[in-house]
Design an enzyme around this catalytic site. Sequence first.
Site, PDB file in Angstrom:
ATOM      1  CB  SER A 128      47.966   0.867 133.915  1.00 32.71           C
ATOM      2  OG  SER A 128      47.295   2.065 133.534  1.00 32.71           O
ATOM      3  CE  LYS A 182      50.608   0.333 131.535  1.00 32.47           C
ATOM      4  NZ  LYS A 182      51.399   1.344 130.973  1.00 32.47           N
ATOM      5  CG  HIS A 185      46.361  -0.043 129.539  1.00 34.59           C
ATOM      6  ND1 HIS A 185      47.079   1.138 129.607  1.00 34.59           N
ATOM      7  CD2 HIS A 185      45.340   0.085 130.423  1.00 34.59           C
ATOM      8  CE1 HIS A 185      46.521   1.935 130.507  1.00 34.59           C
ATOM      9  NE2 HIS A 185      45.458   1.323 131.009  1.00 34.59           N
ATOM     10  CG  ASN A 186      50.444   2.350 127.729  1.00 35.71           C
ATOM     11  OD1 ASN A 186      49.761   1.902 128.643  1.00 35.71           O
ATOM     12  ND2 ASN A 186      51.588   2.940 127.934  1.00 35.71           N
ATOM     13  CD  GLU A 189      47.416   5.878 128.541  1.00 39.03           C
ATOM     14  OE1 GLU A 189      47.427   4.984 129.409  1.00 39.03           O
ATOM     15  OE2 GLU A 189      48.400   6.632 128.358  1.00 39.03           O
TER      16      GLU A 189
HETATM   17  C1  6PG Z   1      49.533   4.138 132.489  1.00 34.32           C
HETATM   18  C2  6PG Z   1      50.043   5.010 131.411  1.00 34.32           C
HETATM   19  C3  6PG Z   1      51.504   5.233 131.564  1.00 34.32           C
HETATM   20  C4  6PG Z   1      51.997   6.414 130.772  1.00 34.32           C
HETATM   21  C5  6PG Z   1      52.556   6.038 129.431  1.00 34.32           C
HETATM   22  C6  6PG Z   1      52.005   6.648 128.203  1.00 34.32           C
HETATM   23  O1  6PG Z   1      48.949   3.135 132.134  1.00 34.32           O
HETATM   24  O2  6PG Z   1      49.708   4.469 133.658  1.00 34.32           O
HETATM   25  O3  6PG Z   1      49.790   4.427 130.154  1.00 34.32           O
HETATM   26  O4  6PG Z   1      52.174   4.044 131.335  1.00 34.32           O
HETATM   27  O5  6PG Z   1      51.188   7.476 130.792  1.00 34.32           O
HETATM   28  O6  6PG Z   1      53.892   6.369 129.606  1.00 34.32           O
HETATM   29  O7  6PG Z   1      52.620   7.843 127.957  1.00 34.32           O
HETATM   30  P1  6PG Z   1      52.924   8.596 126.606  1.00 34.32           P
HETATM   31  O8  6PG Z   1      51.676   9.317 126.273  1.00 34.32           O
HETATM   32  O9  6PG Z   1      54.026   9.512 127.048  1.00 34.32           O
HETATM   33  O10 6PG Z   1      53.385   7.637 125.564  1.00 34.32           O
END
Ligand code: 6PG
Length: 475
Positions: A128, A182, A185-186, A189
């Site tokens: 990430s 991971k 994590h997303n 996010e």
């Molecule tokens: C990171 C991000 C990275 C990316 C993802 C999410 O941890 O660096 O999460 O992996 O931004 O692809 O993107 P989307 O919003 O396109 O699903």
Amino acid sequence: GEATIGVIGLAVMGSNLARNLASREGNTVAVFNRTTAKTDALVEEHPEAGFVAAETIDDFVASLATPRTAIIMVQAGAGTDAVIEQLAERFEEGDIIVDGGNADFHDTIRREEELRERGLHFVGCGISGGEEGALNGPSLMPGGSKEAWEALAPALRSIAAVAQDEPCVTHVGSDGAGHFVKMVHNGIEYADMQLIAESYDLLRRIGGHDPASLADVYAEWNGGDLESYLIEITAEVLRQDDAETGGPLVDVILDRAGSKGTGVWTVQNALGLGVPATAIGEAVFARALSCSAEHRDAVRSTFSDRPDVPTAPDGFEDDVRAALYASKVVAYAQGFDLIRAGAEEHGWDIDLGAIARIWRGGCIIRARFLDRIAEAYDDDPSLVTLLAHPYFAEAVRDGEAAWRRVVALAVTAGVPAPAFGSALASYDALASERLPAALIQAQRDFFGAHTYRRTDRDGVFHTLWSGDRSEVAAD
Ligand code: 6PG
């Protein structure tokens, strides 16, 4: 071969990771890309890296010192299997293949097992931090065997971001554990971004702020509990004017949020594991709703008569800040709950405190309060959920009144704040003495004899709803 490590796939993430590796003491980096033009361009632009460029996969493998280590940085999906196979055919016992893409952890579990049977190590490694992180220090989430971790650790430690003097990398757990973490994590996010977006919308539509003044608000918030990369870039985005129109850039960007799939996976897995990761779910659905152009047009034109937007009460900004923080605590708590449930389901030994620590730097959700999360799990590794830890309980209690005011006002004003609202509802449900789930159990028993348990004695019961309505033991 002379190269200590190799990178396959030289799009931006791969190139930057290769440059990062090359810039650290002790690494000599072999690079390979299917189209040679990319390899040539990278090597030409970065003579300082001392790359060992390979034109063919055979050259690439030959350029690696044994035991070999290659990091695959290609678009996640079927392409990854093809690249793995090319390497696996040429690699020998004990060599290590690392997948640094955003792979589905189920694929990682399968690939690890297949390669293990062929005597090779396979490490699915979450990375990430975007392009910048790959170049200067990402947060790294490797899974795979202990043995592979021991071999990889020096190289991974050398390139990881550093937070409080510690490299942001840890051995997450076996096989797919790294990619699972991971994925979560997303998901977090997504929730964090949605919560910030809702706060922005409320401050703009009810608070009457324009983007430039909001940039100042977020910049100020970044000096407190909310300090994080996502808050910081929010301020920068809101300060940005569009060259063409001269107005705020955010006002000319089409309001349809894209996604590449990891957020959806997080929610699918939460559903499967029975973990109510509601804030992440709302975030994923909110992106989908934003992209439903037809539905938005149809409903907007049907309901032109929208509620009057009230003027913001005194202290509204502070209320929104408190509501954002409390909602964020719930969202992160749900994410960590999901990691714990995934670890139990898949037999991974995941140290939640260590995960919080490696997210303090390098990654997209890096934030000051991850320190607090790390401390909470270090204090009590068996902590049921973050909300029950004294520090977070107090944070939620402190913000509670403001949180309720903000959600109530959003509802009255007709400004959608689904993640704020569902985070609050999740907290209220968890904190309730009794839930109406009792009624649902009775309904299930009524129409399907699905039975229920009682509060006052053990056993399983059924009421003869279509008979004399007496209760019978059903176990
Ligand atoms: C990171 C991000 C990275 C990316 C993802 C999410 O941890 O660096 O999460 O992996 O931004 O692809 O993107 P989307 O919003 O396109 O699903």
